[in-house]
Design a protein around this motif. Sequence first.
Motif, PDB file in Angstrom:
ATOM      1  N   GLU A  95      21.714  80.974  16.144  1.00 41.14           N
ATOM      2  CA  GLU A  95      21.876  82.390  15.777  1.00 41.14           C
ATOM      3  C   GLU A  95      20.551  83.049  15.442  1.00 41.14           C
ATOM      4  N   TRP A  96      19.664  82.354  14.730  1.00 41.22           N
ATOM      5  CA  TRP A  96      18.344  82.933  14.462  1.00 41.22           C
ATOM      6  C   TRP A  96      17.590  83.180  15.756  1.00 41.22           C
TER       7      TRP A  96
ATOM      8  N   VAL B 190      20.272  81.737  24.383  1.00 44.47           N
ATOM      9  CA  VAL B 190      20.529  80.440  23.764  1.00 44.47           C
ATOM     10  C   VAL B 190      21.852  79.854  24.244  1.00 44.47           C
ATOM     11  N   THR B 191      21.805  78.560  24.542  1.00 39.21           N
ATOM     12  CA  THR B 191      23.020  77.806  24.814  1.00 39.21           C
ATOM     13  C   THR B 191      23.160  76.728  23.740  1.00 39.21           C
ATOM     14  N   LEU B 192      24.260  76.761  23.045  1.00 38.78           N
ATOM     15  CA  LEU B 192      24.580  75.797  21.994  1.00 38.78           C
ATOM     16  C   LEU B 192      25.506  74.737  22.585  1.00 38.78           C
TER      17      LEU B 192
ATOM     18  N   LYS C 179      35.663  76.696   8.352  1.00 37.65           N
ATOM     19  CA  LYS C 179      35.878  78.060   8.841  1.00 37.65           C
ATOM     20  C   LYS C 179      34.577  78.863   8.816  1.00 37.65           C
ATOM     21  N   TYR C 180      33.735  78.574   7.839  1.00 37.54           N
ATOM     22  CA  TYR C 180      32.446  79.263   7.737  1.00 37.54           C
ATOM     23  C   TYR C 180      31.573  78.973   8.957  1.00 37.54           C
ATOM     24  N   VAL C 181      31.437  77.701   9.309  1.00 30.19           N
ATOM     25  CA  VAL C 181      30.636  77.332  10.482  1.00 30.19           C
ATOM     26  C   VAL C 181      31.254  77.911  11.748  1.00 30.19           C
ATOM     27  N   ALA C 182      32.589  77.839  11.850  1.00 30.23           N
ATOM     28  CA  ALA C 182      33.270  78.382  13.025  1.00 30.23           C
ATOM     29  C   ALA C 182      33.049  79.887  13.141  1.00 30.23           C
ATOM     30  N   ALA C 183      33.083  80.595  12.010  1.00 30.18           N
ATOM     31  CA  ALA C 183      32.884  82.047  12.030  1.00 30.18           C
ATOM     32  C   ALA C 183      31.465  82.411  12.451  1.00 30.18           C
ATOM     33  N   LEU C 184      30.471  81.662  11.980  1.00 26.02           N
ATOM     34  CA  LEU C 184      29.096  81.905  12.422  1.00 26.02           C
ATOM     35  C   LEU C 184      28.965  81.674  13.925  1.00 26.02           C
ATOM     36  N   ALA C 185      29.591  80.613  14.404  1.00 27.87           N
ATOM     37  CA  ALA C 185      29.533  80.315  15.840  1.00 27.87           C
ATOM     38  C   ALA C 185      30.266  81.379  16.653  1.00 27.87           C
TER      39      ALA C 185
END
Length: 411
Positions: free
Chosen positions: A19-20, A28-30, A203-209
């Motif tokens: 994200e940064w 970017v590809t994650l 859920k926090y990590v999923a929301a950022l993604a």
Amino acid sequence: MTKTALVIGAGITGVCTAEWLRRAGVKVTLIDRIEPGDPAQTSYGNAGLLARVAIGPIADSSLLRKAPMMLLDPDSPLFLKWSYLPKLIPWIVPFIRNMTAKRIEEITAALLPLTEDSVDQHIALATGTSAAQYIRTGDYFYYYRDRAAFDKDRAHNDLLRRAGFTVIPHDRAQMLAIDPAISPAYSYAAAHPDHGWLTSPGKYVAALADHFRAAGGEFKRGEVVNVTNATVTLQGGEVLTADKIILAAGAWSGPLAKQLGQKSLLETERGYHLFLNGASYVPPHPFMVSDAKFVVTPMEGGLRCAGIVEFGGLTAPRSTAPIALLKKRIRQVYPDLTWDSADEWMGFRPSTPDSLPHIGALPDAPNVIVAFGSQHIGITIGPRLGRMAADIALGKRSNIDLTPYAPDRFR
């Protein structure tokens, strides 16, 4: 100029890095074999604590004396699968070397810039995204059996004060005013202001993604089997290329980094949590149970009890004793606590012998930047580590001395 990047690993560090970089205009590809926020991720099952005060190394001078007895004590938070011991020795030897007073001081100084602004780093990343709803701020407490136990922990609290943190003692009456359900077995506490926690780390990590993808980032589901200075190969043969590659796959980073000549000395600390769904009581803040070495965090839907260290590698099955211990200990903290159901979880903390992450470009593959090895504080320093990795990929100078985290320091 970096125009494209591949980020391997969609846990907290990888998602933050991606994200940064995306915000800096990089395509970017994650990449990960599972979805961000999946229960199989270590980022899912942590205590959810944004632990600004987590500046002490795992290697403590007293641990060498205590460890043998701890391993034999069923009520100890330290476990070992004895069949794994021969594989652990190459990690234990340098771990012991980091127990000197000089090294502990150096490691503490290196951990401080990673943790001290962690709450601000999370807020900066999550503001404007749906992830922000999961951040809470407030005090973080240490609960002690009595004043004598607090006094015995003076070295730790003095270290925090020297680093600029506030330590506010609380007697039993002050504890009850804040946490009225606490057992009489705990009669003293220390409050650490200006902390934070997550009400649902997964859920926090999923929301950022999700925000990353909605804003133009790409997520590719696949298992990485090979990395070079310019390519990433997925299981099945697909080859991806980019200007920069960031390796942030947590406990699974070691074998991939080894392909590129890095000696990471990465070990797996298996961590456990017990989630009490529909808990009859939830405290207003997270706290460490000092004598049992686990954290209790109020979360969405219940109460999470997280901690324990078990050495056993990545493939051994989950043990039952750590979960049984957490159940026993939480009843000692809250004797009248009831709950509807309990979820049990185990994950893998990526830990180095000096408690410091690897962050930087690999000498033998300068287009590959590593960002892994965050031990117990992965969720805490994820945004900071991700920002540092992104800055390295973008060629920016860091305002933090990166020497202590050098990827080649164990050569």
